[in-house]
Design a protein around this motif. Structure first.
Motif, PDB file in Angstrom:
ATOM      1  N   ASP A 159     -11.230  92.706  32.424  1.00 33.34           N
ATOM      2  CA  ASP A 159     -12.411  91.848  32.330  1.00 33.34           C
ATOM      3  C   ASP A 159     -12.809  91.566  30.880  1.00 33.34           C
ATOM      4  O   ASP A 159     -13.771  90.848  30.650  1.00 33.34           O
ATOM      5  CB  ASP A 159     -13.580  92.487  33.076  1.00 33.34           C
ATOM      6  N   GLU A 195     -17.424  84.325  37.453  1.00 37.63           N
ATOM      7  CA  GLU A 195     -17.085  84.123  38.871  1.00 37.63           C
ATOM      8  C   GLU A 195     -15.705  83.472  38.990  1.00 37.63           C
ATOM      9  O   GLU A 195     -14.916  83.815  39.870  1.00 37.63           O
ATOM     10  CB  GLU A 195     -18.119  83.227  39.563  1.00 37.63           C
ATOM     11  N   LYS A 233     -13.054  85.923  38.323  1.00 34.59           N
ATOM     12  CA  LYS A 233     -12.973  86.813  39.484  1.00 34.59           C
ATOM     13  C   LYS A 233     -12.102  86.159  40.561  1.00 34.59           C
ATOM     14  O   LYS A 233     -11.220  86.800  41.138  1.00 34.59           O
ATOM     15  CB  LYS A 233     -14.389  87.063  40.005  1.00 34.59           C
ATOM     16  N   ARG A 255      -8.505  86.371  39.493  1.00 38.15           N
ATOM     17  CA  ARG A 255      -7.922  87.703  39.745  1.00 38.15           C
ATOM     18  C   ARG A 255      -7.546  87.849  41.223  1.00 38.15           C
ATOM     19  O   ARG A 255      -6.450  88.289  41.560  1.00 38.15           O
ATOM     20  CB  ARG A 255      -8.927  88.780  39.342  1.00 38.15           C
ATOM     21  N   GLU A 256      -8.466  87.425  42.092  1.00 38.42           N
ATOM     22  CA  GLU A 256      -8.182  87.502  43.541  1.00 38.42           C
ATOM     23  C   GLU A 256      -6.919  86.726  43.882  1.00 38.42           C
ATOM     24  O   GLU A 256      -6.043  87.218  44.588  1.00 38.42           O
ATOM     25  CB  GLU A 256      -9.362  86.940  44.337  1.00 38.42           C
ATOM     26  N   ASN A 274     -16.501  96.451  37.324  1.00 39.51           N
ATOM     27  CA  ASN A 274     -15.590  95.475  36.745  1.00 39.51           C
ATOM     28  C   ASN A 274     -16.034  94.097  37.238  1.00 39.51           C
ATOM     29  O   ASN A 274     -15.921  93.795  38.424  1.00 39.51           O
ATOM     30  CB  ASN A 274     -14.154  95.764  37.199  1.00 39.51           C
ATOM     31  N   ILE A 276     -14.918  91.239  37.281  1.00 40.50           N
ATOM     32  CA  ILE A 276     -14.012  90.282  37.931  1.00 40.50           C
ATOM     33  C   ILE A 276     -13.239  90.927  39.091  1.00 40.50           C
ATOM     34  O   ILE A 276     -12.246  90.397  39.568  1.00 40.50           O
ATOM     35  CB  ILE A 276     -13.032  89.644  36.921  1.00 40.50           C
ATOM     36  N   GLU A 277     -13.711  92.097  39.539  1.00 40.03           N
ATOM     37  CA  GLU A 277     -13.068  92.747  40.677  1.00 40.03           C
ATOM     38  C   GLU A 277     -13.912  92.504  41.929  1.00 40.03           C
ATOM     39  O   GLU A 277     -15.142  92.567  41.868  1.00 40.03           O
ATOM     40  CB  GLU A 277     -12.941  94.248  40.415  1.00 40.03           C
ATOM     41  N   SER A 278     -13.265  92.237  43.055  1.00 37.59           N
ATOM     42  CA  SER A 278     -14.009  92.008  44.289  1.00 37.59           C
ATOM     43  C   SER A 278     -14.512  93.342  44.835  1.00 37.59           C
ATOM     44  O   SER A 278     -13.885  94.386  44.616  1.00 37.59           O
ATOM     45  CB  SER A 278     -13.107  91.347  45.329  1.00 37.59           C
TER      46      SER A 278
END
Lengths: 377, 377
Positions: free
Chosen positions: A257, A363, A366, A369-370, B152, B154-156
């Motif tokens: 991040d 966001e 994020k 990353r997903e 974090n 950017i982590e879900s």
């Protein structure tokens, strides 16, 4: 470290990395102030010689007495040394041990020993662990990670295998230590554990990046399938990256991040103005003058990237040296159908107007990353 | 650390724990030798004052310019400082950052920055991480463990929850950092993450031991269900033990393969001589003069313990202070039906003659560990 020193006798535990210079100032002072030094792992202390010349130093003797079963020789001797020091009732004993083969074991042993005696106080000094050492040598390979001792003599192979599998399946970076030279376990069993590790990781993804770190700051970074077993020795540790781990120049980096501040470009804004009006191309835009602009071009849906600048080399982007410009020339990921599909699905919830590119960058990263975890091999 | 220094300019990255004394000698020397120090997290460097008085020191300014969205202010400013230093082309820049809120992020950022420039060489110094610091303060809580960043950005939440659950289910000790004070995430989301952690751990086992470590070596050890939220601040880290974690005096210890050398007792040998001939009692031995010898006595199958001395306080055993005797008086585990059953099943494969108690002690402790993981709540 306990607040109050109650004991008549102090035992300092200091773990020494491969480089004396990695001693902390507190640990160094403790050594200077101690009456006797127990060199638990017979480490080379020459660099400290001028500071400890006046002190009694006990090395572990390698003699094997009759009732000394090999399995125990190591711990027994270290243990006996400490009991010896206690029996001689020194005021200030320092135990120096290597931390290359075992990260936390000796502290456990010393706590047990101090609990046997009245008036023995233990001070455990925080130090550079193989984890810090390895990650510093490799660059920035660790985010969330699992640390695994490959040769715990009282752990079942079943327990070990489950831990390795679980860590991989949950995208933990994997730190593996104690690969070799454990005198509690037969070489055969140690080889089995190492080979089992290689099987499990290879079955999961043999292309994962791995860093092999040895003492003297020597290291190698390669794909897991390309590990050269001959470079692995008693001091070696492995850091096995996850899907988000990549090589940046001489470094092993796991995308995280911490991102360089974005500089937004007007073309980007213009593109997403049209994107939101559904006026941007779908699939490959054969009318485009720049076609083919990328190697693996499957989709022009995101001719401009909603994540720009991600400043994350994982997908092939890079800084143009000397300029403050992030280049996406070698990032094909954003132009492949599967990622585009995944991004489209998440993007609608985030991007309502072009300015959201700026205000909702976190966001967006994020979402990136997903989609990466979903679509990267 | 790279072998060759190619660049015209050197950037040293140093992470500073809560105590200046936890700086390594190498890191300290790097500070002394640098032209300019970037105090990335505005840490209190007073203890270093006499060494760095002559140097230019840049603090992060807290001013908020127009285009400075809060989300980025932190990284942007740190980033800008480094770019500024580079633009001024110092020969030797040292970046000092706190490692309390983020373990590995800054290294990642600096690698990105150095990759933007020609002739900028980065040196990352191994240092005391919150992991080493916390485990040293608590004693020996870590064996195999999972390290998790609770915030974090950017982590879900899905990814986070899966990691926590998996770590618990596989008996990893759990190190959790970045509990609070992350300016990338709203306080509401941070509270949600913290509460979710508490729910997941409590659902799994609210009696697990946890160590809460703050700066200045302050700490608390308690059952997870007894955590006092008010002691948790920006500097806090949690180490959540597994089934094998216990409290020994002021320490948090996770039972591991480092055991004090066993002293075998003849009564033990005699008992297992009879055990192997199937002449020892089954269930409760009502004819025994010592009955009831233990609180929760359900079985006398192992009136003498095949693991003696385990030297592991987990099940209630302890050293008799000042004597070299391991007392099992408060260990009930070996006298409960379920463990006895589990031990019986594994023991037949290991124990063929009384002397195996001595020669196969590691195998026996391995069996003990298996049975503990199977039978402890």
């Amino acid at each position: 470290m306990k607040d109050l020193f109650k004991g008549d006798m102090m035992i300092n535990l200091i773990k020494l990395s491969f480089d004396i210079g990695d001693l902390t100032i507190n640990a160094f002072n403790a050594i200077i102030e101690s009456d006797i030094i127990i060199n638990y792992d017979n480490i080379d202390l020459d660099d400290l010689d001028s500071y400890i010349r006046d002190k009694e130093i006990i090395l572990r003797q390698e003699d094997e007495s009759e009732e000394d079963s090999n399995v125990y020789s190591n711990i027994k001797k270290g243990y006996s040394l400490i009991e010896l020091a206690i029996s001689k009732s020194y005021n200030n004993v320092t135990v120096i041990c290597s931390n290359s083969s075992n990260i936390y074991g000796i502290a456990n042993l010393l706590i047990q020993i101090s609990s046997k005696h009245e008036d023995v106080e233990l001070k455990i000094y925080p130090g550079v662990s193989p984890i810090d050492y390895s990650s510093a040598v490799l660059g920035a390979p660790l985010n969330d990670f699992a640390a695994i001792d490959l040769n715990n003599p009282i752990e079942s192979s079943n327990e070990l295998e489950n831990k390795i599998k679980m860590a991989l399946e949950n995208d933990f970076v994997l730190f593996v230590h104690n690969l070799k030279g454990n005198e509690f376990i037969s070489n055969e069993d140690q080889n089995n554990n190492y080979n089992r590790l290689k099987e499990i990781v290879s079955d999961f993804n043999e292309d994962l990046l791995v860093g092999i770190v040895n003492d003297n700051y020597s290291y190698e970074i390669c794909k897991f399938k390309d590990i050269r077993d001959e470079v692995i020795n008693e001091s070696s540790t492995l850091i096995i990256g996850n899907k988000l781990t990549y090589r940046l120049e001489d470094y092993m980096v796991t995308s995280c991040d911490y991102i360089v501040k974005p500089k937004f470009i007007s073309q980007n804004m213009d593109f997403f103005e049209r994107y939101l009006k559904d006026e941007t191309p779908k699939g490959i835009d054969y009318d485009c003058d720049y076609l083919p602009c990328h190697k693996k071009l499957e989709s022009c849906d995101f001719c401009y990237c909603p994540f720009y600048p991600c400043a994350d080399g994982l997908t092939g982007g890079e800084w143009i040296k000397g300029k403050n410009v992030w280049s996406c020339q070698h990032c094909d990921w954003i132009h492949l159908e599967e990622p585009c599909k995944a991004i489209r699905e998440g993007l609608d919830d985030i991007l309502k107007e072009p300015n959201d590119l700026k205000t909702k960058h976190i966001e967006l990263l994020k979402l990136r990353r997903e989609c990466l975890l979903k679509t990267l091999k």
